[in-house]
Every structure is written in structure tokens, then in C-alpha cells.
Scaffold this motif. Structure first.
Motif, PDB file in Angstrom:
ATOM      1  N   ASN A 181       0.819  -1.211   0.000  1.00 46.81           N
ATOM      2  CA  ASN A 181       0.000   0.000   0.000  1.00 46.81           C
ATOM      3  C   ASN A 181       0.852   1.260   0.000  1.00 46.81           C
ATOM      4  N   LYS A 211      -4.899  -8.532  -4.735  1.00 45.78           N
ATOM      5  CA  LYS A 211      -5.388  -7.380  -5.511  1.00 45.78           C
ATOM      6  C   LYS A 211      -4.215  -6.465  -5.870  1.00 45.78           C
ATOM      7  N   LYS A 212      -3.413  -6.180  -4.862  1.00 44.24           N
ATOM      8  CA  LYS A 212      -2.280  -5.280  -5.083  1.00 44.24           C
ATOM      9  C   LYS A 212      -1.279  -5.875  -6.068  1.00 44.24           C
ATOM     10  N   SER A 214      -1.873  -8.001  -8.365  1.00 47.72           N
ATOM     11  CA  SER A 214      -2.440  -8.057  -9.724  1.00 47.72           C
ATOM     12  C   SER A 214      -2.437  -6.674 -10.385  1.00 47.72           C
ATOM     13  N   GLU A 215      -2.304  -5.624  -9.552  1.00 52.59           N
ATOM     14  CA  GLU A 215      -2.174  -4.274 -10.133  1.00 52.59           C
ATOM     15  C   GLU A 215      -0.750  -4.037 -10.642  1.00 52.59           C
ATOM     16  N   LEU A 216       0.194  -4.789 -10.037  1.00 57.54           N
ATOM     17  CA  LEU A 216       1.597  -4.631 -10.456  1.00 57.54           C
ATOM     18  C   LEU A 216       1.923  -5.492 -11.675  1.00 57.54           C
ATOM     19  N   ASP A 218       0.660  -9.373 -14.064  1.00 53.21           N
ATOM     20  CA  ASP A 218      -0.412 -10.351 -14.328  1.00 53.21           C
ATOM     21  C   ASP A 218      -0.407 -11.389 -13.216  1.00 53.21           C
ATOM     22  N   LEU A 251     -12.007  -7.715  -5.914  1.00 54.20           N
ATOM     23  CA  LEU A 251     -11.302  -7.386  -7.168  1.00 54.20           C
ATOM     24  C   LEU A 251     -12.089  -7.858  -8.386  1.00 54.20           C
TER      25      LEU A 251
END
Ligand code: SF4
Length: 921
Positions: A181, A211-212, A214-216, A218, A251
Motif C-alpha cells: 500500500n 489485488k495489489k 495483480s495491479e503490479l 499479471d 477485485l
């Protein structure tokens, strides 16, 4: 990008994961699995190029590495034992609570372990905001004290952890999320893909982490599912439904279903029922030996053991010439090993001596003999000799309390004193280090037989002593706390078994099998309490509070267990499910609900009334070897023979050889206390306590007195010095009962005593006989033993043996008389020994008669068994009219003159303490 891959159980997940690694066009792949085994399987399927670009992790390891790597100020990870002390100190800050928990470190320490795991769960699920100081009146006082202070306690715990920059498993997840975060970029994860697999239950924190991530990059999340709706009405895949809901809440994701259009084929399921673990493992070993000798591929055949204690019996039962490699991914519980039992006995002895119960180094003979019996574990010749001498000393002085003098038994004396005087962690550590250094230097010729023990010693040294080293050396403890620490850490130690590389028969626990699929599957121990495991009532915090806080409940854990089991079964081709029925150690065996459900499904699917359940007979008495003898490797005579040793030889010379010559302790008793009757042992101890010498029994024994003794044991009356007080098994049996159980128990005792008196007083001889001796140690030539009781009635001597088990083998009077006439013609061979065994069954009572008659002269001798385990208070009598010494002399002669060792396997092998290592059954 987050993609959820639901792979139908017809598919091989390992193939799917390996293909994913090959197909993903990224510079780097981070592969994370909930368990280790699938990683090994995947590594085997991909080429070196893909291995090099993939980092493999177990989830916990990944989280730990992430936090250590990305933290500005990396935290120190607590070891479990450091953490228990940390929580102890925290509790001490609230004296009122500390006193409620017992007021001393010994009493509070067991609560520290429970609080540690509760706080760990709270950390992992990040439910701290839902904590309250709960009022819950139905809990025992210590737990009530904790839940009433829960919120404050947890707050202080967090403050201290932060102050000292400490962390632990659950907190690591929270720290990882904080880092994700707080940091904007993670260059390490550029052009990277994550693959996560076999994680079916996930906490809120884990969802946030995913979630985090997967934002960075795949993120592919891969789990097995039932996509062909196999007609299962048991909600076996609810765990996946719950997983989807949890993920969807937080997500957005793409779902990729991996299945083909073929109709599924249901596995062939075979059900087997047994009476005990030994027969179960024996039969399993036989099926593997007879039908699975060509197992090569790692996904061909697996034995899944829901109960790891079955591993050792299974391995012991597999014949040495079983061809396939065996690949084991599980451990054996350390607390079931000889080493643990020996160390526990040693600690208990020291604690009792320290309590002043027996004055300094005045030790009850019985307790001392238990420790001496483990002398084979020591290699150090001085200590070994001390233990042997102590044992001889016990027999020669014939007393129940033995004085251990420093000058005479220096090594043992020093060992005990060093333990008693433990005052710091350093003392405990160096004492244990010293003690184990006396053990593990076995000469190579011994290593093979002792390999399991040697392994246990090495693992213990590595895990336990390493853990202790993390604590401040000067931390104050005493022997009582040392024992608690020893027990607590030991519970978590598993002795790993080395397997061959990824080939052949796979043996593992059910959690390690996540994500794997096998054509042939064997699952023993399919019993309630094992699978699913017992619906444990958490002594610290009730399920209802767990639900309020938001921690996983027992039901959620059961849903997961159900998924793991049915997923394995439905993805196999042929399944063998083994379960036990009837009575176990302390309770009834109940078939697992999962077996019941599968039986019901089979009956409905095939429209049959009853599914076939095989009930194989134990074939323990069928020898697996043609030759039933081997040349004796050394002299097998003893300096002196006890009735038990002679009986052991008569029942099986090979057992005698293992026990008395190789001195292998009956290490792991699978169904321990199988035949023991605790009530009988307690009746025995009380009789010994209350009956007085030189009087008829009726003048010294009353049921009322006997029950008072038991009440005093229950009240832990320190002035009482009964045999029960010195036997932890019996003492704890009485102390651990609930009030209701205790009342019932006393009723049973009363009933048994009354039966005893009725039978006793109905007998003309016993009614009037005078007790001449009790617990009498007698030595005659090479014979020696303790006779339970000797009575005199006129010119007749009554030799009494108290029997507590169910396995009485009374000799026949006619046979004894015939035998004593013809024993002179018996040769030193197998046939004659076997015929003596068949005719006599046991020579214990005969030996007692020979011993008693050497000390007390009489015209007539009568041997008597008191059977305490029989509810009707049975007494079996046995008159000796002819000389029986010849029979005993023949057995001793056989032992000393034989040049072969003859195993005598029969149906009693099922109860033999050595059947797990016996080459002849
Ligand atoms: S299992 Fe049977 S044959 Fe083997 S040692 Fe025990 S009694 Fe003897």
C-alpha cells in the motif's frame, strides 16, 4: 490483471501449470504454491530455460522474503519459543489476569502458546477492529480472564511488537500489505507474471495482497474445481464457491474454465474395514506388495495418510524386497518416539525428586526401571553401565525405593542432579546437548536397526536446541518450566523421512497432496476424529466469539477438508478407503462421514442395496518368510531371568532376542494400552497398599478404605505414598476425569472390590489364609522376580499373581503334570519349544511358585491368578503336585544352549510390541 483458472479435476493440474509457465511471455515468473510437493512435480516437467526464469515459493516463504526485502527497517521474526516468553512477559504486566492463569510461569506458559496462535490468526485476518473485551460466563476461569481482557491484551501486544520491531507469521502478511500500500513502484516485478496455486481458503488480508499484486503484474490464480457437475450432493466443492465470492467482493477478475467435453468417469472405490491399526497397515502393505510392484510415474500411486502416526507402521510392514522407490513427504511426530518418552520420564523423575516427594535421589524402583529399560538408546558406555548396574541393584536390594549414591552411580547421579539444578536456558540447553551427545554415536553395525532413533535424535538436536539458542542464555527457568517448554516445542517437531527422487510410490499427508492427482489412491484411517479431525472445542475461545471476531470457524475448516478429500477421490481412477470399526484405545472407532457419504452415493448411483465392504482377516500369523530360524549372533543368556523374560522366550525367542539382548525398547506402541486395563491396575495398586502382612485379608481390607485412598489420590494428598502416586499414567488417569466420570469410576471400583471380596470370601482357602508377604522380591540361582503376594494356610502355600490385562494364559494342571514327567526328553530345538508353548501358554505362575518355594517351605503349593479385568472378580487356581522346576530349567537351558534363534509367530503377533520391526510376520 487477475485471472482465476478453474481447472476441472479430470485435468492434470501439474500439466496445466507447466504449460502456463511455458506459454507466459514474460521475463520472469513467480510461482507460489500453498504446499511444496506440486513445485517439485512442476520443476520436473519444465526445461532448464523455464526453470531459470521462474522463482518457486511456498506462500509463507514468499511473504517472509518480500517483507525482509522491501522493508525499510526489516523486522526480526520471532521463533515460537521466543514468542511464548514474549507473551508471558506481556501477561505479567496484568497481575490480576496473570494470577487467574495460575500465577506462576509453569502454569501460565501453556496459555502463552494458545494466545500466540490466536493473536497470529487475528493478525493474519486483520480483524483487530472487531475485538472486544468479551463477557462470557461459560468459560473456565483462565479463558474467561483472557477473553475479558482480549482487546486490551491484543493492543498491548501490538504496541510491544512495534516497539521492538518484531514480527511473526500472521503479522508478516499484514506487513506485506502495508508495504504494497505504501510503495508506488516495484521495479523487481516489472514484466513479471505471478502464478498462485492450491490456495482455496484465503483471508481478507490475502485477498488484498492479491489485488495489489495483480495491479503490479499479471496474476494467475489456479485451483481445481468440479466443472462437470459430478452429481455430488455433499457440497464437496463449496470451498471453491466461497473462494470466488471472496475474490469477487474485492477485485475484478476474468474466469478461465479449463475442461474438455468428455463425460467424466467415476472412480472405482473399494471400502475396507478393520479392527485395529496393525491389521489395517498390514493389509495395505500386502495390497501394495501384491499389486503395485511396477509403480514408476510419480502420479501413478499414492498413499495419503490423514494420520501421520500411521506412517511408521506402514513402512515397517512393507517387505524389504518391495520394488518401487518410496517417496515420502511427511514427518513422524516426535512425541511418539522413544527419545521423547525417555526424556519425558527423565524430566518427571527430576521434578518428583525436586518436589521432595522421595528425598534427594531416593527414587521409586519402578520409575527407575522404566528409565533403565531405555539404556539401549545410549552409546556412552559409562552411562549405559550405570543404568545396567542400577537395574541389577534394584533386583538385589529388593526394595521399592532405591537410593542412588553419587560415588556408586556417578554418571546417572550427575545427570539427574544437573537436570534438577537447571536454572537458566543455558543450563537446559547444555544438559540436553550433553545428554544427546551420549546417544547418537552408534557404531555402524547398530545404525541400521537404530536408524529411526538416530534420525529422531538428530532432528531433536537440530530443531529443539536451535530453538533454545534464540533465547537469552541467562533467562531464568527451572526444571518444571524446562519440561513444559520441552513438551510444547516437541509437539511441533516432525521427524522427516527421506524419500527417493520423484519416482515410485508417493506417501504424503492430505494437505501435501493439494493440487496433485493420482491414478491409484490409498487412504487409510478414514475415521471421524482423523478426517475430518476432531471438532475440537478451543479451550481458549469459543466458536461463537470466533465468528463475532471474523476468524475462520470449525465449519469453514471442515468445508476445506471436505474439498481436499473429495477432490482427491474424484480425480483418481481406483480408490481404496480403509477405516476401523469397533473399540479403540479409549473410544469407539466411528467411520468417517466422508466414507458414509461415498457409500450412500455408490448405492444410489448403482442402484444397489448395500455396497460391498471388505473385512480382511489379519494375516499377522502368516509368516512372510520360509525359514523360521537364524543362527544366534551372540550369547543370548542373561545373568538372571525374570518370569517375564522366561515367558517372553517361550512365546517367541526372537521377541526375547530383540527385547533382552538387542535391548530395543518397545518403541512405538501403535494401539498403546490395547490390552491394559487401567481400572485393574488401580485395583491392584490399592490392594497392595491396604492389605497388611501377618493378617488374613479380611482384617485389613475394606471397600470403604480402598475408596478413601482413591479420593486422596484425586485430591493430590501429598502425604499419600501409594503406588498410584508414583505411576503418572494411573495418577493422571484419575486426575483427568471430570466429576461425573470420577463418580462413575468410583462406582465401577466399588463393584470390582465387592466382587473381589465376594469371590475371596467364598473361597475356603483364601478366606482364612494369612498374608505372609506382598510385593516380595525373591532370587533363586539364576531366577529372580517380584511375587505379588504369598499367603499361608496351614501347610499350604498360596502364590498369588494379580492380573490386570485380558490376556491370561493359564497353564493346564494336567499338562504341567504330564510335562514335568517327560521334560527330561525334550531337546534344544524348535519343535519341542513350540510344543511346550502350546501346552503351557505361560510359565509366569510356575516361575513364581519355584521362587516362592525356595524361600518358604510347605507341603503343598497352589498358584492363584486374581483377574481384576473380569467383572465377576474371577480367581483361577492351579495346584502343583509334581516338581515344576524341571520345566523352568529346560527353558533356561534352551536359552543358553541353543545355537539358533526361533521366531514363533502366531495370532498373538498382532499384540507384539515388536511386530512393526519383525522380519517374520
Ligand atoms: S511379531 Fe511375532 S514373530 Fe515377530 S517378534 Fe513378535 S511374537 Fe515374535
Amino acid at each position: 490483471m487477475f485471472e482465476l483458472h478453474l481447472v476441472d479435476i479430470d485435468y492434470d493440474l501439474i500439466d496445466h501449470l507447466s504449460s502456463m509457465i511455458k506459454d507466459i511471455k514474460k521475463d520472469k515468473i513467480i510461482f507460489i504454491s500453498a504446499n511444496r510437493r506440486p513445485i517439485r512435480f512442476v520443476e520436473q516437467k519444465i526445461d532448464s530455460h523455464h526453470i531459470l526464469k521462474t522463482d518457486f515459493y511456498i506462500l509463507d516463504e514468499f511473504v517472509k522474503d518480500f517483507v525482509q526485502y522491501f522493508s525499510d527497517n526489516p523486522p526480526t521474526i520471532q521463533s515460537p519459543i521466543e514468542r511464548y516468553f514474549f507473551i508471558h512477559d506481556l501477561l505479567k504486566e496484568n497481575l490480576e489476569l496473570y494470577n487467574k492463569l495460575g500465577g506462576s510461569i509453569q502454569k501460565v506458559f501453556p496459555w502463552c502458546k494458545r494466545i500466540s496462535s490466536l493473536f497470529d490468526e487475528i493478525d493474519k485476518h486483520r480483524v483487530e477492529n472487531r475485538l472486544q473485551n468479551f463477557q462470557y460466563t461459560e468459560l473456565v476461569e483462565p479463558s474467561r480472564g483472557i477473553v475479558e481482557n482480549l482487546k486490551n491484551l491484543y493492543r498491548r501486544y501490538k504496541e510491544r511488537m512495534e516497539e521492538k520491531n518484531l514480527t511473526y507469521t500472521g503479522d508478516l502478511y499484514a506487513q506485506m500489505l502495508n508495504i504494497l500500500n505504501s510503495k508506488k513502484t516495484f521495479p523487481d516485478y516489472e514484466n513479471t507474471a505471478f502464478i498462485l496455486t492450491n490456495l482455496v481458503y484465503i483471508s481478507v488480508t490475502e485477498v488484498e495482497i492479491l489485488k495489489k499484486l495483480s495491479e503490479l503484474s499479471d496474476l494467475h490464480f489456479v485451483v481445481y474445481d468440479d466443472l462437470k457437475n459430478r452429481g455430488d450432493m455433499f457440497e464437496s466443492f463449496t470451498a471453491v464457491e466461497n473462494l470466488k465470492k471472496r475474490l469477487q467482493k474485492t477485485l475484478s477478475m476474468k474466469i478461465n474454465e479449463v475442461l474438455d467435453s468428455k463425460t467424466f468417469k467415476k472412480p472405482e472405490i473399494n471400502f475396507y474395514s478393520f479392527n485395529d491399526t496393525i491389521s489395517e497397515m498390514d493389509h495395505l502393505a500386502n495390497i501394495l506388495y501384491d499389486g503395485y510392484q511396477n509403480v514408476e510415474a510419480p502420479n501413478d500411486t499414492a498413499v495419503i495418510l490423514p494420520d501421520e502416526t500411521s506412517l511408521y507402521p506402514l513402512l515397517i510392514n512393507l517387505p524389504l524386497d518391495y520394488k518401487p522407490n518410496i517417496n515420502i513427504t511427511m514427518g513422524y511426530p516426535f512425541i511418539k518416539t522413544t527419545l521423547y518418552i525417555l526424556l519425558s520420564n527423565l524430566f518427571e523423575l527430576c521434578i518428583d525428586i525436586k518436589k521432595g516427594l522421595y528425598d534427594t535421589l531416593k527414587i521409586p524402583a519402578e520409575k527407575l526401571i522404566t528409565i533403565c529399560d531405555y539404556s539401549s538408546i545410549f552409546y556412552d558406555q559409562d552411562l549405559k553401565k550405570n543404568l545396567k548396574d542400577i537395574k541389577s541393584h534394584i533386583y538385589s536390594v529388593q526394595r521399592s525405593i532405591i537410593e542412588i549414591e553419587k560415588e556408586r552411580f556417578t554418571h546417572f547421579y550427575n545427570l539427574i542432579m544437573n537436570f534438577i539444578e537447571i536454572s537458566t536456558i543455558h543450563d537446559l540447553s547444555s544438559n540436553l546437548e550433553y545428554l544427546t551427545s551420549l546417544m547418537h554415536r552408534y557404531p555402524p553395525e547398530k545404525l541400521k536397526e537404530q536408524i529411526f532413533t538416530v534420525n529422531a535424535i538428530n532432528i531433536f538436536v537440530e530443531k529443539f536446541l536451535e530453538t533454545l539458542k534464540k533465547l537469552p542464555n541467562d533467562k531464568e527457568i527451572n526444571v518444571e518450566l524446562s519440561y513444559i517448554i520441552f513438551k510444547e516445542i516437541s509437539k511441533d517437531i516432525l521427524i522427516p523421512f527421506e524419500g527417493s527422487p520423484l519416482r515410485g510410490l508417493q506417501i504424503m499427508g492430505i494437505l501435501e497432496a493439494r493440487g496433485l492427482k493420482f491414478k491409484h489412491l490409498f487412504i487409510p484411517d478414514m475415521n471421524e476424529g482423523v478426517i475430518p479431525s476432531v471438532d475440537k472445542v478451543d479451550p481458549l475461545i469459543p466458536e461463537s466469539i470466533k465468528r463475532i471476531i471474523g476468524l475462520p470457524s470449525y465449519e469453514e475448516k471442515e468445508i476445506l477438508m471436505r474439498y481436499n478429500f473429495f477432490r482427491l477421490v474424484y480425480s483418481a481412477k481406483k480408490v481404496y478407503l480403509f477405516f476401523k470399526t469397533g473399540m479403540g484405545d479409549n473410544s469407539k472407532f466411528i467411520r468417517s462421514r466422508y466414507v458414509d457419504q461415498l457409500i450412500l452415493k455408490e448405492e444410489l448411483d448403482d442402484n444397489q442395496e448395500f455396497v460391498n465392504i471388505y473385512k480382511p482377516q489379519s494375516n499377522f500369523f502368516t509368516p512372510k518368510h520360509e525359514t523360521l530360524s537364524f543362527p544366534k549372533p551372540c550369547d543370548i543368556s542373561l545373568k538372571s531371568y525374570s518370569p517375564t523374560a522366561l515367558d517372553c522366550y517361550l512365546s517367541c525367542p526372537y521377541k526375547y532376542y530383540l527385547r533382552y539382548i538387542k535391548q530395543i525398547p518397545p518403541s512405538i506402541n501403535i494401539d498403546s494400552d490395547f490390552k491394559a486395563d487401567k481400572v485393574g491396575s488401580i485395583v491392584h495398586a490399592i490392594l497392595e497398599e491396604t492389605i497388611e502382612v501377618d493378617k488374613p485379608v479380611k482384617d485389613s481390607f475394606s471397600v470403604e478404605n480402598a475408596l478413601t485412598v482413591i479420593d486422596r489420590v484425586r485430591e493430590q494428598d501429598s502425604h499419600l505414598t501409594t503406588k498410584i502416586n508414583n505411576d503418572d499414567n494411573l495418577k493422571n488417569y484419575i486426575l483427568d476425569m471430570s466429576e461425573l466420570e470420577y463418580e462413575m469410576f468410583k462406582k465401577i471400583l466399588e463393584y470390582r472390590f465387592n466382587n473381589f471380596l465376594r469371590t475371596h470370601f467364598n473361597d475356603e482357602n483364601l478366606k482364612n489364609s494369612i498374608v505372609m508377604a506382598k510385593e516380595k522380591m525373591i532370587k533363586k540361582g539364576k531366577l529372580e522376580g517380584v511375587v505379588d503376594r504369598i499367603d499361608r494356610l496351614g501347610d499350604k502355600l498360596l502364590i498369588i499373581d494379580y492380573k490386570t490385562g485380558n490376556s491370561l494364559k493359564p497353564p493346564s494342571k494336567r499338562k504341567v503334570n504330564q510335562l514335568s514327567d517327560k521334560i527330561g526328553d525334550f531337546g534344544i530345538n524348535r519343535e519341542d519349544l513350540l510344543s511346550l508353548k502350546e501346552d503351557l501358554k505361560s510359565v509366569q505362575l510356575l516361575t513364581y511358585i519355584v521362587l516362592a518355594s525356595s524361600k518358604y517351605k510347605a507341603d503343598e503349593y497352589e498358584g492363584i491368578y486374581y483377574l481384576f479385568s473380569k467383572n465377576n472378580g474371577n480367581i483361577v487356581k492351579f495346584k502343583v503336585e509334581n516338581e515344576v522346576e524341571n520345566i523352568i530349567a529346560y527353558i533356561i537351558n534352551h536359552i543358553e544352549k541353543t545355537d539358533q534363534i526361533y521366531p514363533l509367530p502366531d495370532k498373538d503377533c498382532v499384540y507384539c510390541e515388536y511386530n512393526k520391526m519383525c522380519r517374520f510376520v
